[in-house]
Design a protein around this motif. Structure first.
Motif, mmCIF file in Angstrom:
data_model
loop_
_atom_site.group_PDB
_atom_site.id
_atom_site.type_symbol
_atom_site.label_atom_id
_atom_site.label_comp_id
_atom_site.label_asym_id
_atom_site.label_seq_id
_atom_site.Cartn_x
_atom_site.Cartn_y
_atom_site.Cartn_z
ATOM 1 N N GLY A 1 58.571 -1.940 39.061
ATOM 2 C CA GLY A 1 57.641 -2.144 37.956
ATOM 3 C C GLY A 1 58.280 -2.016 36.592
ATOM 4 N N HIS B 1 52.644 -6.184 33.535
ATOM 5 C CA HIS B 1 52.473 -5.963 34.978
ATOM 6 C C HIS B 1 52.424 -7.280 35.751
ATOM 7 N N ARG C 1 56.868 -4.064 32.405
ATOM 8 C CA ARG C 1 56.202 -2.764 32.278
ATOM 9 C C ARG C 1 54.953 -2.802 31.417
ATOM 10 N N ASP D 1 50.224 -3.117 38.413
ATOM 11 C CA ASP D 1 49.706 -1.757 38.266
ATOM 12 C C ASP D 1 48.554 -1.488 39.221
#
Length: 385
Positions: free
Chosen positions: A285, A292, A289, A354
């Motif tokens: 991830g 997502h 960041r 996420d």
């Protein structure tokens, strides 16, 4: 993507990373001593066992005796990349196959994966070309060259949609166009990285900036705009300038892709690099960041790796049928797994990363590891006789 990456791979991933890519000579194995160059990397040195070697297929036998993660390159004198291997952890060893013509090169170690690195001048000797290779491999190189040019050509209009939205101050439209604008780049990133100067302009993350660079003035490219859109939630004059700069830099990439040095082994090593990108950036991830949109990049990286493999497969399957069978299996498995996260089965609309739980991330990571291990052997399979 030039950045110091924090490895979160499992023991299986570590084993994959350490799998040797066996080298080859023109007639078979490159284990003949004159074609193996031992590279010992530390935090302050980059030692090579020989500074002259025959042109053709060679092997770098790399050992990192330093305390920092390092990467090792073979570079042309103008800093274009012949081949590379990133994320070589302290106390680990790796082997990389490369194909070089007669001429001058530099073997470079980059402790901490930043800066210009520690360089050793080396020379490949011989008649100026490598031995005649299987014409099917020449066809594979030609087809791959066409593919990377096509990806670059198709990227620019998508980037324009994204940057036009940024310049219009339309945050939501820019967000919508962002991930799609990156697909062609992510499919062919190792070729783009081979030029050395383009990737840091368009695809660097803030933590990948070199020491002394100022994020306010020196950070450019997709991820700088990603941060503005998703975290800062604003578009100012600087972002509009960066939108124009992104188009300019990617137009440069588009114009240079057709001149890239491409060999069967660079295609195979590039496929492995794309899986390394997934393991160290997408699965964690870290890459996207703010937005997502990691799974879009993930899918594009896998597609790029699979394209290289499919073009090399006629020779690889003949030389190592078991390897080809395993690669077929693992590519199919990872494609099926990624399809679980498609919001629309006919598009590149994927679940926001996420929203992907730890167990599911672990499943994705395991699939990457299972593919990376056999893929690390592809370079050897396309030159073994």
């Amino acid at each position: 993507m030039r950045a110091v990456r924090l490895s979160v791979v499992t023991a299986a991933a570590t084993a994959a990373a350490l799998t040797a890519v066996t080298g080859c000579t023109e007639k078979g194995s490159a284990q003949g001593g004159d074609r193996v160059i031992e590279v010992t990397a530390t935090d302050t040195k980059c030692e090579v066992s020989k500074k002259e070697f025959p042109a053709g297929h060679i092997e770098l036998a790399i050992e990192n005796k330093g305390s920092k993660v390092t990467e090792v390159y073979i570079l042309f004198p103008d800093d274009r990349v012949v081949t590379e291997r990133e994320n070589i952890g302290p106390g680990t060893q790796q082997k990389v196959t490369a194909e070089v013509k007669a001429g001058d090169y530099r073997i470079t170690c980059k402790p901490g994966m930043k800066g210009d690195g520690i360089r050793q001048n080396v020379k490949a000797t011989g008649g100026g070309t490598t031995a005649k290779r299987d014409p099917r491999l020449d066809a594979a190189v030609a087809a791959y060259r066409k593919y990377v040019q096509q990806q670059a050509d198709e990227t620019l209009p998508k980037v324009k949609v994204f940057t036009d939205a940024v310049k219009a101050g339309d945050i939501e439209a820019a967000k919508k166009a962002y991930a799609d604008s990156r697909i062609g780049w992510e499919r062919t990133e190792p070729v783009a990285e081979s030029f050395g100067d383009i990737d840091p302009k368009v695809d660097v993350r803030e933590d990948g900036l070199e020491d002394g660079q100022d994020p306010e003035t020196d950070w450019t490219g997709w991820h700088r705009l990603e941060k503005a859109l998703w975290q800062d939630k604003k578009i100012g004059d600087r972002e509009k300038e960066l939108a124009d700069q992104l188009v300019k830099d990617l137009t440069d990439w588009q114009g240079r892709v057709g001149k890239a040095e491409i060999t069967p082994t660079s295609m195979a090593n590039g496929a492995k690099e794309l899986l390394d990108e997934v393991a160290t950036g997408k699965v964690t991830g870290e890459e996207e960041r703010y937005s997502h949109t990691d799974l879009v990049d993930f899918k594009a990286n896998v597609e790029g790796a699979e394209k290289s493999y499919e073009l090399l497969k006629p020779v690889a399957s003949e030389n190592d049928a078991a390897l080809a069978k395993e690669l077929d299996k693992q590519f199919a498995a990872i494609d099926t797994l990624l399809d679980k996260y498609r919001v629309d089965k006919n598009s590149y609309d994927f679940t926001s990363y996420d929203k992907v739980g730890e167990d599911d991330r672990k499943e994705l990571q395991d699939a990457v590891n299972a593919l990376a291990e056999p893929l690390s052997k592809l370079a050897a399979a396309v030159v073994v006789k």
